[in-house]
Design a protein around this motif. Structure first.
Motif, PDB file in Angstrom:
ATOM      1  N   THR A 268       0.856  -1.198   0.000  1.00 61.35           N
ATOM      2  CA  THR A 268       0.000   0.000   0.000  1.00 61.35           C
ATOM      3  C   THR A 268       0.886   1.241   0.000  1.00 61.35           C
ATOM      4  OG1 THR A 268      -0.160  -0.092   2.418  1.00 61.35           O
ATOM      5  CG2 THR A 268      -1.925  -1.140   1.162  1.00 61.35           C
TER       6      THR A 268
ATOM      7  N   TRP B 295      -4.326   9.847  -8.138  1.00 56.67           N
ATOM      8  CA  TRP B 295      -5.580   9.974  -7.395  1.00 56.67           C
ATOM      9  C   TRP B 295      -6.394  11.173  -7.897  1.00 56.67           C
ATOM     10  CZ3 TRP B 295      -8.054   6.970  -3.917  1.00 56.67           C
ATOM     11  CH2 TRP B 295      -9.112   7.531  -3.201  1.00 56.67           C
TER      12      TRP B 295
ATOM     13  N   PHE C 211     -12.324   2.188  -1.685  1.00 56.52           N
ATOM     14  CA  PHE C 211     -10.901   2.491  -1.499  1.00 56.52           C
ATOM     15  C   PHE C 211     -10.383   2.129  -0.109  1.00 56.52           C
ATOM     16  CE2 PHE C 211     -11.554   5.131  -5.304  1.00 56.52           C
ATOM     17  CZ  PHE C 211     -10.480   4.686  -6.049  1.00 56.52           C
TER      18      PHE C 211
ATOM     19  N   GLY D 121      -7.155  -1.084   1.057  1.00 51.00           N
ATOM     20  CA  GLY D 121      -6.574   0.251   1.093  1.00 51.00           C
ATOM     21  C   GLY D 121      -6.781   0.919   2.437  1.00 51.00           C
TER      22      GLY D 121
ATOM     23  N   ASN E 121      -4.114   8.173   3.061  1.00 47.82           N
ATOM     24  CA  ASN E 121      -4.671   7.531   1.861  1.00 47.82           C
ATOM     25  C   ASN E 121      -3.567   6.683   1.236  1.00 47.82           C
ATOM     26  OD1 ASN E 121      -5.950   6.773  -0.463  1.00 47.82           O
ATOM     27  ND2 ASN E 121      -6.108   8.835  -1.330  1.00 47.82           N
ATOM     28  N   ASP E 122      -3.663   5.370   1.398  1.00 49.47           N
ATOM     29  CA  ASP E 122      -2.706   4.435   0.801  1.00 49.47           C
ATOM     30  C   ASP E 122      -3.483   3.372   0.034  1.00 49.47           C
ATOM     31  OD1 ASP E 122      -0.339   5.591   1.917  1.00 49.47           O
ATOM     32  OD2 ASP E 122      -0.844   4.667   3.833  1.00 49.47           O
ATOM     33  N   GLN E 123      -3.046   3.083  -1.182  1.00 50.91           N
ATOM     34  CA  GLN E 123      -3.743   2.125  -2.026  1.00 50.91           C
ATOM     35  C   GLN E 123      -2.755   1.144  -2.643  1.00 50.91           C
ATOM     36  OE1 GLN E 123      -7.012   2.164  -1.966  1.00 50.91           O
ATOM     37  NE2 GLN E 123      -7.064   4.082  -0.787  1.00 50.91           N
ATOM     38  N   THR E 124      -3.253  -0.030  -2.973  1.00 55.28           N
ATOM     39  CA  THR E 124      -2.421  -1.009  -3.676  1.00 55.28           C
ATOM     40  C   THR E 124      -2.424  -0.702  -5.171  1.00 55.28           C
ATOM     41  OG1 THR E 124      -4.256  -2.549  -4.085  1.00 55.28           O
ATOM     42  CG2 THR E 124      -3.069  -2.778  -1.988  1.00 55.28           C
TER      43      THR E 124
ATOM     44  N   LYS F   4      -5.629  -1.930  -6.662  1.00 57.03           N
ATOM     45  CA  LYS F   4      -6.814  -1.106  -6.436  1.00 57.03           C
ATOM     46  C   LYS F   4      -6.852   0.069  -7.399  1.00 57.03           C
ATOM     47  CE  LYS F   4     -10.612  -0.379  -4.329  1.00 57.03           C
ATOM     48  NZ  LYS F   4     -11.676  -1.400  -4.297  1.00 57.03           N
TER      49      LYS F   4
END
Length: 658
Positions: free
Chosen positions: A360, A367, A448, A462, A494-497, A500
């Motif tokens: 992540t 974004w 998310f 996320g 806000n952390d996402q793979t 995602k």
């Protein structure tokens, strides 16, 4: 006168001697009545005794007859009715059932290329015996087999625990070791050497994270319902597709019989009892494109870590799921070497970590596409609308100065222009229009803060605030409206793979719908989510991404000659001393046609999304689409490479004139 006188009176006879009864006399006895009753009583007693003896004798005869009948019945049951049972018991005493492992199913990519199959191997086991004897055999086996100390200790514990099944020493014995043991068979009378299918991964490191690996079942797993028929020594899926589709790939084990002598030593195979053939596992066909993954591996920046995700726009199928660095799953094909495992776990580069689905990262500028989609979804902006405050390099909100990456500023911009130039100031104002509450609401509706639902056993969700209470719980203060400034440009909590972000981009490339990505071609995608955006507004977002690849765009030098590549760059701060993470998210397809592939690349500490991640995505998209449309492939693909190679760039100049 001279003779007896006739007719005269009888002459008296002399009295007999005392105690002698005269001859011919009859004695008259007069008895006492009491004395006369004694013989009668005696006779009655004897009669009763004879009757009692007769009854007892009859009863004894009956008992003997009954006992003989019971004995005859038992003998008849044992010798006649249960003859088959005794025969089987006898057979059990000299026959030993052995499990025949089932070959695991084959895993293939979308074109039928093998990602995992089986090759012949050998297992070495010890038939159960007295613990001391088995431990001695284990120690002597180390002269011919490489049995690490940790493995030896684990096997010794299994010996002490006992059990009816053979003790699996190794499921991957080298051929030379097997030959040496066969030559010394007399010295290892209870040793069992069997051919056993061994897992092989032809793609090596390429498919390590997504295909996964196998390993020996452990004690904890033996107690689970899904492994109720399993035995110690079985090989099961440990990660990736191998674990996700274990129930299909495993198959059903068979049984064969061997003959043993009185000491329990195996004397040979036995064909008199029909065994049960092993039922091979089912094959699994994936959406993966192995050729594409090989190309991504070839062009991925040397010595760097990161991930690349590629999805088929039409189906949502996963074309590539690449993570670097990786490991060779073939080292886990048999019994896992504890030392090798510790080495991989201790590696600071974390080669076991699947960055594409578990890593992540702050998404940064990619974004901004989410912020644009939410704003259009809520109707707070139109694509051609300018923000009230032009970009002059910074935006002032209260006592806070939020800066743009370009200190000189971008001036007034519409939505496609803001995407093209990745203008922070535009998106600060767009975030404020959306509002913090609504940003959180729609962002969570898009999932998310959750997983995508890919068919893998592990996937990270996320990190995205589910409500305003998130700041109080995580940071100890109440969130203010200004928090939306950071969220709008992909910063803050806000952390996402990478997966995602690819799923979100799938919605932009399609009609606003984002199904769950799938690996298996037979998998039914889990229900995803949908953007409530008009088709023409989706096209405006795509137009902004298209301008990113045009002159003045942040990824112009990664544009392609033959295909329409749309993208968004990102250079993301992470709070450390190393360079920023490099992102690029893109969709590509033929000019004038719908997008056919979604690609997301994230390079840890890559420094520049434009210089590092964008060329990676561009080259992967060009490789895939050339193959899909029957065009010859080339290693010179991007505009930058054309310029370096001195090739004709008229195609790029023509687009600039437009």
């Amino acid at each position: 006168m001279g003779g007896d006188r006739v007719g005269g009176p009888p002459r008296p006879r002399p009295a007999p001697p005392r105690g002698v009864r005269p001859h011919g006399s009859v004695r008259r006895v007069v008895r006492d009545p009491a004395q006369a009753a004694v013989p009668a009583r005696r006779e009655g007693l004897m009669s009763r005794r004879r009757y009692r003896h007769s009854v007892l004798a009859n009863r004894a005869r009956i008992a003997v007859v009954i006992l003989l009948g019971i004995l005859a019945g038992v003998l008849f049951r044992a010798q006649v009715l249960r003859a088959t049972d005794w025969l089987l018991q006898s057979e059990r005493n000299r026959l030993r059932p052995l499990t025949v492992p089932a070959p695991r199913g084959i895993i293939r990519d979308r074109d039928g290329r093998v990602l995992a199959d089986n090759i012949p191997g050998y297992s070495v086991s010890i038939v159960p015996d007295q613990p001391d004897s088995m431990l001695s055999t284990l120690r002597r086996l180390r002269e011919h087999l490489d049995i690490p100390a940790g493995r030896l200790e684990a096997l010794s514990q299994q010996v002490r625990a006992g059990g009816p099944r053979p003790l699996l020493v190794t499921g991957d014995a080298p051929f030379d070791a097997v030959a040496a043991l066969e030559e010394r068979r007399s010295g290892f009378p209870r040793l069992l050497i069997e051919p056993r299918p061994k897992r092989r991964y032809p793609a090596g490191q390429l498919g390590a994270h997504v295909i996964g690996y196998v390993g020996e079942i452990n004690e904890a797993e033996l107690g689970r319902p899904e492994f109720e028929d399993a035995e110690p020594g079985w090989i099961v899926g440990r990660s990736g597709v191998e674990s996700q589709y274990e129930s299909l790939l495993r198959g059903s084990a068979g049984t064969r019989y061997v003959e043993v002598d009185a000491a329990g030593r195996i004397v040979g195979s036995f064909g008199g009892v029909q065994g049960v053939a092993a039922d091979p596992g089912q094959d699994v066909d994936l959406n993966l494109d192995l050729e594409l993954m090989e190309w991504i591996h070839q062009v991925f920046p040397d010595g760097m870590n990161g991930a690349v995700v590629a999805l088929d726009v039409e189906s949502g199928g996963v074309l590539a799921l690449y993570s670097a660095p990786a490991y060779d799953p073939n080292v886990f094909a048999g019994v896992v070497d504890a030392e090798e495992w510790r080495r991989l776990v201790a590696n600071p580069e974390s080669p076991l970590y699947h960055r594409a689905v578990m890593g992540t990262y702050a998404p940064g500028s990619p974004w901004k596409l989410v912020t644009a989609a939410i704003a259009l979804d809520l109707g707070v902006v139109t694509p051609d609308e300018h923000m009230p405050v032009p970009c002059r390099g910074a935006y002032v909100y209260g006592n806070r100065v939020a800066r743009c990456w370009d200190a000189e500023g971008h001036g007034f911009l519409d939505l496609p222009g803001a995407i093209q130039h990745s203008c922070n100031v535009y998106f600060y104002q767009l975030g404020l229009r959306i509002g913090l509450d609504r940003m959180l609401g729609v962002g969570n509706r898009m999932g998310f803060g959750n997983q995508c639902g890919i068919d893998l056993p592990q996937e990270a969700g996320g990190v995205f605030p589910e409500s305003l209470e998130f700041w109080e719980r995580r940071f100890g203060y109440r969130a203010q409206e200004g928090e939306v400034l950071s969220l709008a440009i992909g910063q803050g909590p806000n952390d996402q793979t990478p997966l995602k972000m690819a799923q979100f981009l799938l919605a932009i490339a399609r009609d606003g719908s984002a199904p769950a990505p799938t690996l298996s071609r037979e998998a039914v995608p889990a229900e995803g989510w949908r953007l409530d955006i008009r088709p023409e507004h989706l096209e405006e977002i795509r137009e902004g991404m298209r301008r990113v690849m045009q002159p003045g765009g942040t990824a112009h030098l990664s544009s392609l000659e033959h295909f329409d590549l749309l993208g968004k760059t990102g250079t993301v701060e992470h709070g450390g001393e190393e360079p920023e993470h490099a992102w690029f998210t893109g969709v590509a397809g033929p000019f004038g046609g719908p997008p056919e592939i979604v690609l997301v690349a994230m390079v840890e500490f890559g420094g520049s999304g434009s210089a590092v991640a964008a060329p990676l995505v561009a080259k992967a998209a060009d490789f895939y689409l050339r193959g899909r449309h029957g065009m010859p492939r080339d290693t010179i693909q991007t505009l930058r490479e054309y310029l370096v190679a001195g090739r004709n760039t008229a195609w790029a100049n023509a687009r600039e004139l437009r």
